[in-house]
Enzyme design. Structure first.
Site, PDB file in Angstrom:
ATOM      1  CG  HIS A 284      -1.307   5.309  -0.775  1.00  0.00           C
ATOM      2  ND1 HIS A 284      -2.096   6.069   0.062  1.00  0.00           N
ATOM      3  CD2 HIS A 284      -2.074   4.246  -1.134  1.00  0.00           C
ATOM      4  CE1 HIS A 284      -3.284   5.489   0.210  1.00  0.00           C
ATOM      5  NE2 HIS A 284      -3.287   4.375  -0.502  1.00  0.00           N
TER       6      HIS A 284
ATOM      7  CG  ASN B 259      -0.836   9.277   1.889  1.00  0.00           C
ATOM      8  OD1 ASN B 259      -1.312   8.311   1.300  1.00  0.00           O
ATOM      9  ND2 ASN B 259      -0.208  10.257   1.251  1.00  0.00           N
TER      10      ASN B 259
ATOM     11  CG  HIS C 294      -7.702  -4.118  -1.631  1.00  0.00           C
ATOM     12  ND1 HIS C 294      -8.849  -3.373  -1.794  1.00  0.00           N
ATOM     13  CD2 HIS C 294      -6.693  -3.227  -1.528  1.00  0.00           C
ATOM     14  CE1 HIS C 294      -8.543  -2.085  -1.797  1.00  0.00           C
ATOM     15  NE2 HIS C 294      -7.237  -1.967  -1.636  1.00  0.00           N
TER      16      HIS C 294
ATOM     17  NE  ARG D 255      -3.916   2.071   2.296  1.00  0.00           N
ATOM     18  CZ  ARG D 255      -4.357   2.696   3.357  1.00  0.00           C
ATOM     19  NH1 ARG D 255      -3.927   2.350   4.571  1.00  0.00           N
ATOM     20  NH2 ARG D 255      -5.216   3.695   3.243  1.00  0.00           N
TER      21      ARG D 255
END
Length: 331
Positions: A66, A94, A194, A62
């Site tokens: 990002h 974030n 995910h 993740r």
């Protein structure tokens, strides 16, 4: 099971063919002479970290995603804010990033600075660690081209509109990915990440508490799953750290169960469940639910593409001494 070596040989030239001029300076053997122990050092650190903290893989994937979606894959997300600058990591979207990803990069950087100081960039560390952790938890292998430099810019105000939020309409999510040159299928494939990691209760609490006048929870949920989430997150307003696994069935294994879950009403986030019913995304969800090999192939290809999104090379970046600070403080 990781993809066979023959697939890596097939995937590498296809990735290189996608590289724009600046990114074409990246190579798989960038550190062979300047820091030959780079692969062994990073592998040892991630093994130790993942075995002691199994949430590290999901947190790092993740973090990488990002980072790449804002300013490109240049470790701008690792910069800490200071008196003069509110950095990316303090943007609202974030704030929920788990600390294990940041900690892993710091550990790897510290070890590499002892072995070959000033050589390996933080952005290359993050890209390589992400791939290695995916493989470690059962996902596909894919080549990571190296030679990125760390960026000079990290601003919280640059984040908005570049990272999809689970409550966004699907059209807006698709638009964000399209702006980065990702197709609908590539977006659905990347969302398969995910299959590991977790989400905090406040990201889906509106789906399990007071959903509507006629239902306490979103009827798209499997009823038993919804009740389990309501019990798990009962005190989330008191303890904001409360979280649920994104994949309730195989939370620490990288597989295609995420897509199978969506078909069964076990998609945790709004955006997840939308993928399973919208006509533009459902065919890909169904395909990946039925064929893990196809998911692994497409995920590996999409991750390779993501890994050189707007990378910095040459004088456009630097090799930071510390991953959380620019080499020269910018007022």
């Amino acid at each position: 099971m990781a993809l066979p070596f023959l697939f890596l040989l097939f995937l590498l030239p296809s990735l290189i063919s996608l590289l724009p001029l600046a990114e074409s300076q990246l190579t798989v053997n960038y550190y062979d002479k300047s820091c030959p122990k780079f692969p062994q050092i990073i592998q040892q650190v991630i093994n130790d970290k993942q075995l002691s903290t199994p949430s590290t893989a999901g947190a790092t994937v993740r973090l990488f995603f990002h980072d790449c979606m804002v300013e490109g894959c240049d470790a701008s997300l690792l910069i800490s804010s200071n008196t003069f600058n509110k950095a990316e990591r303090d943007a609202d979207v974030n704030l929920s990033l788990a600390g294990d990803g940041f900690d892993l990069v710091t550990r790897v950087k510290t070890a590499l600075e002892l072995e070959c100081p000033g050589i390996v960039s933080c952005s290359d560390i993050l890209a390589t660690a992400t791939r290695d952790l995916i493989v470690m938890v059962g996902g596909p292998n894919f080549p990571v081209l190296l030679g990125r430099k760390d960026g000079f810019v990290s601003k919280a105000e640059h984040v908005e509109g570049n990272i999809a939020k689970p409550t966004m309409p699907l059209s807006q999510i698709l638009s964000i990915f399209a702006s980065k040159k990702f197709s609908v299928q590539e977006m659905v494939a990347l969302s398969g990440a995910h299959t590991i990691g977790f989400s905090h209760c406040n990201q889906f609490s509106h789906r399990i508490f007071n959903f509507s006048k006629t239902s306490e929870y979103d009827p798209a949920y499997n009823p038993k799953f919804a009740e389990g989430l309501r019990s798990l997150c009962a005190n989330y307003t008191i303890d904001p750290a409360m979280a649920a696994f994104n994949d309730v069935m195989t939370p620490n294994k990288f597989d295609n169960m995420y897509y199978v879950n969506l078909q069964r009403g076990l998609g945790l986030l709004d955006s997840d469940q939308t993928f399973a019913v919208d006509k533009s995304t459902k065919p890909f969800v169904d395909m990946y639910a039925a064929n893990q090999t196809k998911f692994f192939q497409d995920f590996a290809q999409a991750m390779g593409k993501l890994s050189f999104l707007d990378v910095k090379t040459g004088s456009l970046g630097e090799v930071r001494r510390r991953c959380d600070a620019f080499n020269v403080l910018k007022a």
